[in-house]
Design an enzyme around this catalytic site. Sequence first.
Site, short mmCIF file in Angstrom:
data_model
loop_
_atom_site.label_atom_id
_atom_site.label_comp_id
_atom_site.label_asym_id
_atom_site.label_seq_id
_atom_site.Cartn_x
_atom_site.Cartn_y
_atom_site.Cartn_z
N ASP A 1 70.90 -24.76 90.67
CA ASP A 1 69.68 -24.48 91.37
C ASP A 1 68.73 -25.55 91.75
O ASP A 1 67.96 -25.73 92.68
CB ASP A 1 69.05 -23.25 90.56
N ARG B 1 73.94 -21.98 79.78
CA ARG B 1 72.45 -21.92 80.02
C ARG B 1 71.82 -20.72 79.73
O ARG B 1 71.99 -20.03 78.74
CB ARG B 1 72.29 -22.58 81.16
N THR C 1 78.65 -25.26 89.07
CA THR C 1 78.02 -25.29 87.84
C THR C 1 78.83 -24.28 86.86
O THR C 1 79.36 -23.07 87.32
CB THR C 1 76.41 -24.51 87.92
N ASP D 1 78.05 -22.62 84.64
CA ASP D 1 77.30 -21.42 83.94
C ASP D 1 77.41 -20.14 84.58
O ASP D 1 76.99 -19.00 84.45
CB ASP D 1 75.90 -21.77 83.91
P1 ADP Z 1 71.19 -28.16 88.49
O1 ADP Z 1 71.39 -28.71 89.94
O2 ADP Z 1 72.73 -28.12 87.77
O3 ADP Z 1 70.25 -26.97 88.39
P2 ADP Z 1 68.93 -29.86 87.82
O4 ADP Z 1 67.98 -28.58 87.68
O5 ADP Z 1 68.66 -30.98 86.90
O6 ADP Z 1 70.25 -29.30 87.75
O7 ADP Z 1 68.71 -30.46 89.09
C1 ADP Z 1 69.38 -31.67 89.59
C2 ADP Z 1 68.51 -32.49 90.49
O8 ADP Z 1 68.02 -31.84 91.84
C3 ADP Z 1 67.34 -33.05 89.83
O9 ADP Z 1 67.36 -34.04 89.18
C4 ADP Z 1 66.36 -33.35 90.97
O10 ADP Z 1 66.66 -34.51 91.58
C5 ADP Z 1 66.59 -32.31 92.03
N1 ADP Z 1 65.82 -31.24 91.93
C6 ADP Z 1 65.51 -30.53 90.83
N2 ADP Z 1 64.35 -29.65 91.01
C7 ADP Z 1 64.01 -29.81 92.25
C8 ADP Z 1 62.66 -29.51 93.14
N3 ADP Z 1 61.79 -28.80 92.58
N4 ADP Z 1 62.47 -30.25 94.23
C9 ADP Z 1 63.34 -31.07 94.68
N5 ADP Z 1 64.26 -31.59 94.03
C10 ADP Z 1 64.69 -30.93 92.74
#
Ligand code: ADP
Length: 353
Positions: free
Chosen positions: A107, A175, A129, A131
């Site tokens: 997300d 998660r 993912t 999860d």
């Molecule tokens: P996942 O995609 O597995 O949920 P993360 O939550 O760590 O993993 O998000 C991955 C990357 O996506 C972050 O390191 C950031 O670069 C980008 N990202 C996360 N949240 C936001 C946001 N609110 N706005 C823009 N980019 C974001």
Amino acid sequence: MAQFRRIGILTSGGDAPGMNAAIRAAAREALAGGVEVYGILEGYQGLIDGNMKLFTSARDLSNIINKSGTVLYSARCDEFKYPEGMAKALKTCKDNHIDGIIAIGGDGTFRGATDLSAHGIPTIGIPGTIDNDVTSTDVTIGFDTAMNTAMNMIDNLRDTCESHARCNVIEVMGRWAGHIALRTGIASGASAVAIPEIPFDEEAAIQKIIDQKADGKRSFIVVVSEGLVGYAEKLAKTIQERTGVETKFARLAHIQRGGKPTLQDRLLASEMGATAMKFLFEGKSDIVLTKVDGKIGYRNIKDALTVDRMFKKKLKPEEYEALSAEDKAWMEARCAAVQADMERLYAIANEIS
Ligand code: ADP
């Protein structure tokens, strides 16, 4: 049909087995359409830094479908969330003629994809993912492999539990979601499974172990989702005290994120990767791919993130009120379907054990 010069592909957030199969399929679909592909390294960080490698031939993606991890690497990048980071990322796209992006992740990755789309770079998300915590799809890339890995590890623990007449409380990943715990619990014949989405009856679980022990059972497995932070370790102590069965705690942790992707994950990733690229060529943007009832589809990223929050009961009343009647209807139906599926599996997990 939109015209593209180059497409970027990135993997971001936690890695998941099968991401490589998605990269391969998406890149080859683009190359077949005469469009070059930049593999952007380390997620959004690579987009900011211009850290990329150009794929000009299908051969550049040989022998990765069977490998875990991600050949594009992954990273978390806070800078991308801020205007300065976005400006650098947009400059990289402009300088290198990247006019569309496929972002594979969870997300957080989709939030980044929405921001890029809003800034004029059409971006499509693929759910990668372990999860399985993307409510709008039945399955995410990596989920099947992670469950099989966890099941095999639990089987190993079962072997030694049986020899020594022990119990093992095993914390699995996921998660905040109990999808991995539910399914691996059933598949490994656990005496009980505890997940965040459904209240856990600790007394019933302990009584079951006492009864099973009286019935001659020697080994006991209890699977707990990591979303119940700290609970598995505590439960192991309680079970030992209350049942007299020596009880060990095990956290499977990141071992669940590696390993060769299963056939199911390779299939899902190949289908989603190729379809995502087709959607991009058709001019679609700001969407995430889904697979529901066996069919590949898509949702707007904003809607996919909203239904996630609705499922986690984190949707603010004003957000709910702002939804159209049609959106409220499908989102509520989707949340009810996912919850019903979890309850069905939970009943199996805790009753037939
Ligand atoms: P996942 O995609 O597995 O949920 P993360 O939550 O760590 O993993 O998000 C991955 C990357 O996506 C972050 O390191 C950031 O670069 C980008 N990202 C996360 N949240 C936001 C946001 N609110 N706005 C823009 N980019 C974001």
